[in-house]
Every structure is written in structure tokens, then in C-alpha cells.
Design a protein around this motif. Structure first.
Motif, PDB file in Angstrom:
ATOM      1  N   ARG A  80       0.859  -1.013  -0.016  1.00 35.21           N
ATOM      2  CA  ARG A  80      -0.015   0.013   0.103  1.00 35.21           C
ATOM      3  C   ARG A  80       0.967   1.207   0.045  1.00 35.21           C
ATOM      4  O   ARG A  80       1.885   1.412   0.766  1.00 35.21           O
ATOM      5  CB  ARG A  80      -0.937   0.189   1.198  1.00 35.21           C
ATOM      6  CG  ARG A  80      -1.845  -1.178   1.495  1.00 35.21           C
ATOM      7  CD  ARG A  80      -2.591  -1.675   0.177  1.00 35.21           C
ATOM      8  NE  ARG A  80      -3.924  -2.139   0.617  1.00 35.21           N
ATOM      9  CZ  ARG A  80      -3.993  -3.405   0.072  1.00 35.21           C
ATOM     10  NH1 ARG A  80      -2.991  -3.938  -0.799  1.00 35.21           N
ATOM     11  NH2 ARG A  80      -5.270  -4.359   0.312  1.00 35.21           N
ATOM     12  N   PRO A  81       0.461   2.103  -0.948  1.00 35.95           N
ATOM     13  CA  PRO A  81       1.369   3.352  -0.943  1.00 35.95           C
ATOM     14  C   PRO A  81       1.154   4.403   0.089  1.00 35.95           C
ATOM     15  O   PRO A  81      -0.106   4.459   0.265  1.00 35.95           O
ATOM     16  CB  PRO A  81       1.205   4.047  -2.166  1.00 35.95           C
ATOM     17  CG  PRO A  81      -0.200   3.402  -2.639  1.00 35.95           C
ATOM     18  CD  PRO A  81      -0.422   2.258  -1.868  1.00 35.95           C
ATOM     19  N   LEU A  97       0.539   8.774   8.741  1.00 30.96           N
ATOM     20  CA  LEU A  97      -0.704   8.976   9.335  1.00 30.96           C
ATOM     21  C   LEU A  97      -1.686   8.557   8.308  1.00 30.96           C
ATOM     22  O   LEU A  97      -1.587   9.025   7.232  1.00 30.96           O
ATOM     23  CB  LEU A  97      -0.926  10.552   9.307  1.00 30.96           C
ATOM     24  CG  LEU A  97      -2.291  11.110   9.736  1.00 30.96           C
ATOM     25  CD1 LEU A  97      -2.173  10.709  11.527  1.00 30.96           C
ATOM     26  CD2 LEU A  97      -2.306  12.732   9.771  1.00 30.96           C
ATOM     27  N   LYS A  99      -5.628   6.204   7.007  1.00 30.77           N
ATOM     28  CA  LYS A  99      -6.962   6.244   7.550  1.00 30.77           C
ATOM     29  C   LYS A  99      -6.974   4.853   7.531  1.00 30.77           C
ATOM     30  O   LYS A  99      -6.895   4.022   6.564  1.00 30.77           O
ATOM     31  CB  LYS A  99      -7.727   6.783   6.534  1.00 30.77           C
ATOM     32  CG  LYS A  99      -9.150   6.776   6.728  1.00 30.77           C
ATOM     33  CD  LYS A  99     -10.071   7.692   5.594  1.00 30.77           C
ATOM     34  CE  LYS A  99     -11.485   7.634   5.889  1.00 30.77           C
ATOM     35  NZ  LYS A  99     -12.416   8.462   4.840  1.00 30.77           N
ATOM     36  N   GLY A 102      -9.540  -0.011   4.403  1.00 30.97           N
ATOM     37  CA  GLY A 102      -9.767  -1.436   3.695  1.00 30.97           C
ATOM     38  C   GLY A 102      -8.640  -2.320   4.483  1.00 30.97           C
ATOM     39  O   GLY A 102      -8.393  -2.013   5.766  1.00 30.97           O
ATOM     40  N   GLY A 104      -5.458  -3.566   4.064  1.00 28.87           N
ATOM     41  CA  GLY A 104      -4.282  -3.174   4.124  1.00 28.87           C
ATOM     42  C   GLY A 104      -4.067  -2.253   5.723  1.00 28.87           C
ATOM     43  O   GLY A 104      -3.335  -2.730   6.408  1.00 28.87           O
ATOM     44  N   THR A 105      -4.967  -1.258   5.464  1.00 30.30           N
ATOM     45  CA  THR A 105      -4.742  -0.240   6.344  1.00 30.30           C
ATOM     46  C   THR A 105      -5.446  -0.874   7.993  1.00 30.30           C
ATOM     47  O   THR A 105      -4.718  -0.288   8.765  1.00 30.30           O
ATOM     48  CB  THR A 105      -5.319   1.136   6.136  1.00 30.30           C
ATOM     49  OG1 THR A 105      -6.710   0.681   5.602  1.00 30.30           O
ATOM     50  CG2 THR A 105      -4.577   1.879   4.876  1.00 30.30           C
ATOM     51  N   GLN A 247      -3.332   7.639  -6.426  1.00 35.46           N
ATOM     52  CA  GLN A 247      -3.826   6.711  -7.666  1.00 35.46           C
ATOM     53  C   GLN A 247      -3.586   5.158  -7.044  1.00 35.46           C
ATOM     54  O   GLN A 247      -2.703   5.159  -6.426  1.00 35.46           O
ATOM     55  CB  GLN A 247      -3.250   6.920  -8.723  1.00 35.46           C
ATOM     56  CG  GLN A 247      -3.674   6.041 -10.040  1.00 35.46           C
ATOM     57  CD  GLN A 247      -4.897   6.355 -10.406  1.00 35.46           C
ATOM     58  OE1 GLN A 247      -5.908   6.742  -9.657  1.00 35.46           O
ATOM     59  NE2 GLN A 247      -5.295   6.316 -11.840  1.00 35.46           N
TER      60      GLN A 247
HETATM   61  C1  LIG Z   1       1.315   8.570  -3.263  1.00 36.25           C
HETATM   62  C2  LIG Z   1       0.189   8.008  -2.236  1.00 36.25           C
HETATM   63  C3  LIG Z   1       0.254   8.525  -0.849  1.00 36.25           C
HETATM   64  C4  LIG Z   1      -0.579   8.103   0.098  1.00 36.25           C
HETATM   65  N1  LIG Z   1      -0.738   8.559   1.223  1.00 36.25           N
HETATM   66  C5  LIG Z   1      -1.487   8.222   2.289  1.00 36.25           C
HETATM   67  C6  LIG Z   1      -1.408   8.777   3.399  1.00 36.25           C
HETATM   68  O1  LIG Z   1      -0.398   9.448   3.762  1.00 36.25           O
HETATM   69  N2  LIG Z   1      -2.450   8.326   4.347  1.00 36.25           N
HETATM   70  C7  LIG Z   1      -3.426   7.376   4.142  1.00 36.25           C
HETATM   71  O2  LIG Z   1      -4.154   7.275   4.794  1.00 36.25           O
HETATM   72  N3  LIG Z   1      -3.510   6.895   2.503  1.00 36.25           N
HETATM   73  C8  LIG Z   1      -2.529   7.352   1.703  1.00 36.25           C
HETATM   74  N4  LIG Z   1      -2.666   6.971   0.605  1.00 36.25           N
HETATM   75  C9  LIG Z   1      -3.839   6.294   0.202  1.00 36.25           C
HETATM   76  C10 LIG Z   1      -3.641   4.810   0.581  1.00 36.25           C
HETATM   77  O3  LIG Z   1      -2.913   4.350  -0.451  1.00 36.25           O
HETATM   78  C11 LIG Z   1      -4.773   4.073   0.465  1.00 36.25           C
HETATM   79  O4  LIG Z   1      -6.014   4.376   1.145  1.00 36.25           O
HETATM   80  C12 LIG Z   1      -4.603   2.719   0.762  1.00 36.25           C
HETATM   81  O5  LIG Z   1      -3.805   1.953  -0.119  1.00 36.25           O
HETATM   82  C13 LIG Z   1      -6.018   1.627   0.915  1.00 36.25           C
HETATM   83  O6  LIG Z   1      -5.549   0.537   1.293  1.00 36.25           O
HETATM   84  P1  LIG Z   1      -6.565  -0.606   2.048  1.00 36.25           P
HETATM   85  O7  LIG Z   1      -6.086  -1.996   2.016  1.00 36.25           O
HETATM   86  O8  LIG Z   1      -6.950   0.032   3.400  1.00 36.25           O
HETATM   87  O9  LIG Z   1      -7.948  -0.406   1.278  1.00 36.25           O
HETATM   88  P2  LIG Z   1      -8.386  -1.357  -0.046  1.00 36.25           P
HETATM   89  O10 LIG Z   1      -9.464  -0.572  -0.614  1.00 36.25           O
HETATM   90  O11 LIG Z   1      -8.260  -2.897   0.599  1.00 36.25           O
HETATM   91  O12 LIG Z   1      -7.336  -1.364  -1.131  1.00 36.25           O
HETATM   92  C14 LIG Z   1      -7.366  -2.178  -2.191  1.00 36.25           C
HETATM   93  C15 LIG Z   1      -6.542  -1.727  -3.248  1.00 36.25           C
HETATM   94  O13 LIG Z   1      -6.707  -0.237  -3.645  1.00 36.25           O
HETATM   95  C16 LIG Z   1      -5.700   0.461  -3.562  1.00 36.25           C
HETATM   96  N5  LIG Z   1      -6.064   1.697  -3.174  1.00 36.25           N
HETATM   97  C17 LIG Z   1      -7.001   2.159  -2.318  1.00 36.25           C
HETATM   98  N6  LIG Z   1      -7.351   3.504  -2.196  1.00 36.25           N
HETATM   99  C18 LIG Z   1      -6.429   3.837  -2.660  1.00 36.25           C
HETATM  100  C19 LIG Z   1      -5.848   5.288  -2.725  1.00 36.25           C
HETATM  101  N7  LIG Z   1      -6.675   6.299  -2.459  1.00 36.25           N
HETATM  102  N8  LIG Z   1      -4.776   5.464  -3.253  1.00 36.25           N
HETATM  103  C20 LIG Z   1      -3.889   4.563  -4.035  1.00 36.25           C
HETATM  104  N9  LIG Z   1      -4.297   3.185  -3.796  1.00 36.25           N
HETATM  105  C21 LIG Z   1      -5.553   2.920  -3.297  1.00 36.25           C
HETATM  106  C22 LIG Z   1      -4.641  -0.212  -2.364  1.00 36.25           C
HETATM  107  O14 LIG Z   1      -3.031   0.014  -2.657  1.00 36.25           O
HETATM  108  C23 LIG Z   1      -5.134  -1.709  -2.756  1.00 36.25           C
HETATM  109  O15 LIG Z   1      -4.278  -2.170  -3.901  1.00 36.25           O
HETATM  110  C24 LIG Z   1      -1.691   7.391  -0.488  1.00 36.25           C
HETATM  111  C25 LIG Z   1      -1.819   6.893  -1.802  1.00 36.25           C
HETATM  112  C26 LIG Z   1      -0.842   7.218  -2.705  1.00 36.25           C
HETATM  113  C27 LIG Z   1      -0.937   6.944  -3.991  1.00 36.25           C
END
Ligand SMILES: Cc1cc2nc3c(=O)[nH]c(=O)nc-3n(C[C@H](O)[C@H](O)[C@H](O)COP(=O)(O)OP(=O)(O)OC[C@H]3O[C@@H](n4cnc5c(N)ncnc54)[C@H](O)[C@@H]3O)c2cc1C
Length: 289
Positions: A80-81, A97, A99, A102, A104-105, A247
Motif C-alpha cells: 500500500r502506498p 498518518l 486512514k 480497507g 491493508g490499512t 492513484q
Molecule cells: C502516493 C500516495 C500516498 C498516499 N498517502 C497516504 C497517506 O499518507 N495516508 C493515507 O491514509 N492514505 C494514503 N494514500 C492512500 C492509501 O494508499 C490507500 O488508502 C490505501 O492503499 C488503501 O489500502 P487499504 O488496504 O486500506 O484499502 P483497500 O480498499 O483494501 O485497497 C485495495 C487496493 O486499492 C488500493 N487503493 C485504495 N485506495 C487507494 C488510494 N486512495 N490511493 C491509492 N491506492 C489505493 C490499495 O493499494 C490496494 O491495492 C496514499 C496513496 C498514494 C498513491
């Protein structure tokens, strides 16, 4: 080695054990140890990791790709980024920081003090500050504020004045205010609950900052409508800006092309990889979502 050459090594960042071959390599895979992982409100957690000193060499706006633990026993596919929220070089700590939403978080949310956490990075291109800028305006919403937060550290180091407009649904989810203020930034909070976050009101606040000569550059993350507002004001007043894009990503190092987004440069639409060409881009080239 030039920065450009260093960036080439980012592609090989996930190869373990090549530190001797590429001593100036900018990214790597590290095992961090959890110092704390506490709730900051009902939705967001703050993770502090003790990391290898090479992981501390990160710029504001760069991100790490995190190998999240499972929240339910089943595999969590893909990293997860996550933007770096704060770097504490003295303590050797990186902070995130995030949220909890899903799998991963939610898995990340279960990390406890002393646990190990696999992180890869720092990745991507971060924010840049022009030495000519004396005052900047930072406008963020929701988790976008986590991405913008390290700008306060960067600006404080460079003695650049910062006004941060923190937009949130309600007072409980206003984030990063303390961090920005502790580093000397002025903050203005705008909320959905009292409609102060409406674009027209935010526009008025920014126009006042422009009139007061407090807006040499704009920075934003986390909202398409706020991006559009800053683009309009930037065009109208000739103020440059940068936006951090989010993204869905898979590899995080530019190989898979999953995180492509459309940008418009000199009237020509083009696709770019958010992980490798960004996540920070020239604000005027970004096409909102
Ligand atoms: C460059 C970058 C920086 C980020 N920084 C932060 C941060 O500082 N704090 C924070 O809370 N979140 C951040 N995010 C968003 C975070 O990556 C997603 O909320 C997270 O991947 C969600 O994962 P999950 O397993 O909880 O959700 P799931 O819904 O289970 O994730 C499923 C898939 O979707 C991807 N995904 C879902 N939402 C996002 C999203 N908005 N952006 C990118 N990929 C997503 C996940 O990587 C995973 O592959 C960032 C995203 C990017 C691209």
C-alpha cells in the motif's frame, strides 16, 4: 552521482542485498520497528517506526510502499502506498498518518509496539521549493493533509512562511494542525459542518492571502474541487503550484503502469505514472478526477 542517475536505481529498489553495489541508491527495502501506533481520532492512526538511517533520506511528498500485515489471516495482496508524514532524523524515526479503511490499512492498524514492518522506499518525486518563494499556501483535505504535512518541515528548514488551509468534514477529523503550527505555519480550518469549506469561501481566503503577498506558490492534495480552485486562481494571478496525486498502485516503482493518469501539457493530453513521474506534479498539468 547525479540525481537523475540515482533515480534509475529506484527501479531496482526492491532488490535486497545490493547496498554495496549501489551505495548511493536512494531507495530500498527496510524492516522498521514499531515505536507506537495510536489513534488520532475515530478514523486515523499515527504510526511511528524506528528505521535504518537510509530510510530517513526522504523528501517531502515522497512515499513508501508498505507490506501490510493481514487483519484476518488471509493474504493481503500488494503493498500500500503511503506518504511520509514526518521524519525525525535525530530519533531515527519515520511517521505515517493513515486512514484505517480497507484490509491493508486495517492490518496496519493492528501493529503493536515492537512489531516489525516491511517498508520499501522512499519512492517517487516529492515537492520542490523555489528559493525565490518567501510564502506559500498549502491547501489540503482529509488524508491529503498527511501528504502535505512534511512541507511544513521543508519550509521551516528553508525559512519559507506557510499558510495552511485545513479542510475537513467536521472538527473531529481535522488533521496535522498541531504539526503545521509547531513548525511556525499559520493555519485556517474550514469545515463542511458550518459550510466554511465551500469553494467560494476558500477562494475568498486565498484571494486575501494573494492580496497580502503571502502566496508565492500553491500546494494541494486530497480534493479535486480544491485542485480546480487553485488551478483557476493560479492561472488568474500567475502563481505556480504543485499537486500530490493519489492513484491505485501495484509495483510503486514505474514498471507496471497501473497508476497512469491523464495530464495536459501545452494543450496535449498525455499519460504519466503517478508512482514514478510523481506523485507530485505541476498543478496546471493535472486533470482533476
Ligand atoms: C502516493 C500516495 C500516498 C498516499 N498517502 C497516504 C497517506 O499518507 N495516508 C493515507 O491514509 N492514505 C494514503 N494514500 C492512500 C492509501 O494508499 C490507500 O488508502 C490505501 O492503499 C488503501 O489500502 P487499504 O488496504 O486500506 O484499502 P483497500 O480498499 O483494501 O485497497 C485495495 C487496493 O486499492 C488500493 N487503493 C485504495 N485506495 C487507494 C488510494 N486512495 N490511493 C491509492 N491506492 C489505493 C490499495 O493499494 C490496494 O491495492 C496514499 C496513496 C498514494 C498513491
Amino acid at each position: 552521482m547525479s540525481l537523475e542517475q540515482c533515480e534509475k536505481y529506484t527501479d531496482s529498489a526492491l532488490r535486497v542485498g545490493d547496498a554495496d553495489r549501489y551505495p548511493q541508491r536512494v531507495a530500498g527495502e527496510f524492516i522498521g520497528v514499531v515505536v507506537s501506533n495510536d489513534w488520532v481520532n475515530k478514523e486515523y492512526k499515527h504510526l511511528v517506526l524506528k528505521v535504518h538511517e537510509r530510510a530517513l533520506g526522504t523528501y517531502a511528498g515522497q512515499f513508501f510502499h508498505l507490506l501490510c500485515p493481514t487483519p484476518d489471516g488471509a493474504e493481503v495482496w500488494m503493498r500500500r502506498p503511503m506518504s511520509v508524514y514526518r521524519v525525525d532524523k535525530k530519533a531515527g524515526q519515520l511517521e505515517f498518518l493513515y486512514k484505517c479503511e480497507g484490509r491493508g490499512t486495517r492490518g496496519m492498524g493492528m501493529l503493536a509496539k515492537g512489531d516489525e514492518f516491511n517498508i520499501a522506499g522512499p519512492l517517487g518525486k516529492g515537492f520542490k521549493l523555489d528559493p525565490a518563494w518567501k510564502n506559500i499556501v498549502v491547501l489540503g483535505r482529509g488524508v491529503g493533509l498527511a501528504t502535505l504535512a512534511p512541507l511544513s518541515q521543508l519550509a521551516a528548514e528553508k525559512k519559507v512562511g506557510v499558510t495552511t488551509i485545513l479542510s475537513a468534514r467536521n472538527p473531529d477529523v481535522v488533521m496535522s494542525k498541531d504539526l503545521f503550527e509547531s513548525l511556525g505555519a499559520k493555519t485556517v480550518t474550514v469545515l463542511d459542518t458550518d459550510k466554511s469549506s465551500d469553494v467560494a469561501n476558500v477562494s475568498k481566503i486565498i484571494e486575501a492571502l494573494i492580496a497580502d503577498k503571502k502566496a508565492d506558490a500553491f500546494f494541494t492534495c486530497g480534493s479535486s474541487r480544491l485542485l480546480k480552485l487553485m488551478q483557476q486562481l493560479g492561472k488568474k494571478h500567475g502563481i505556480p503550484g504543485q499537486v500530490a496525486m493519489e492513484q491505485i498502485m501495484v509495483c510503486g516503482v514505474g514498471a507496471c503502469y497501473v497508476c497512469m493518469r491523464t495530464f495536459e501539457i501545452d494543450g496535449v493530453k498525455t499519460l504519466k505514472r503517478v508512482c514514478r513521474d510523481g506523485p507530485v506534479f505541476d498543478m496546471q498539468t493535472a486533470v482533476g478526477w
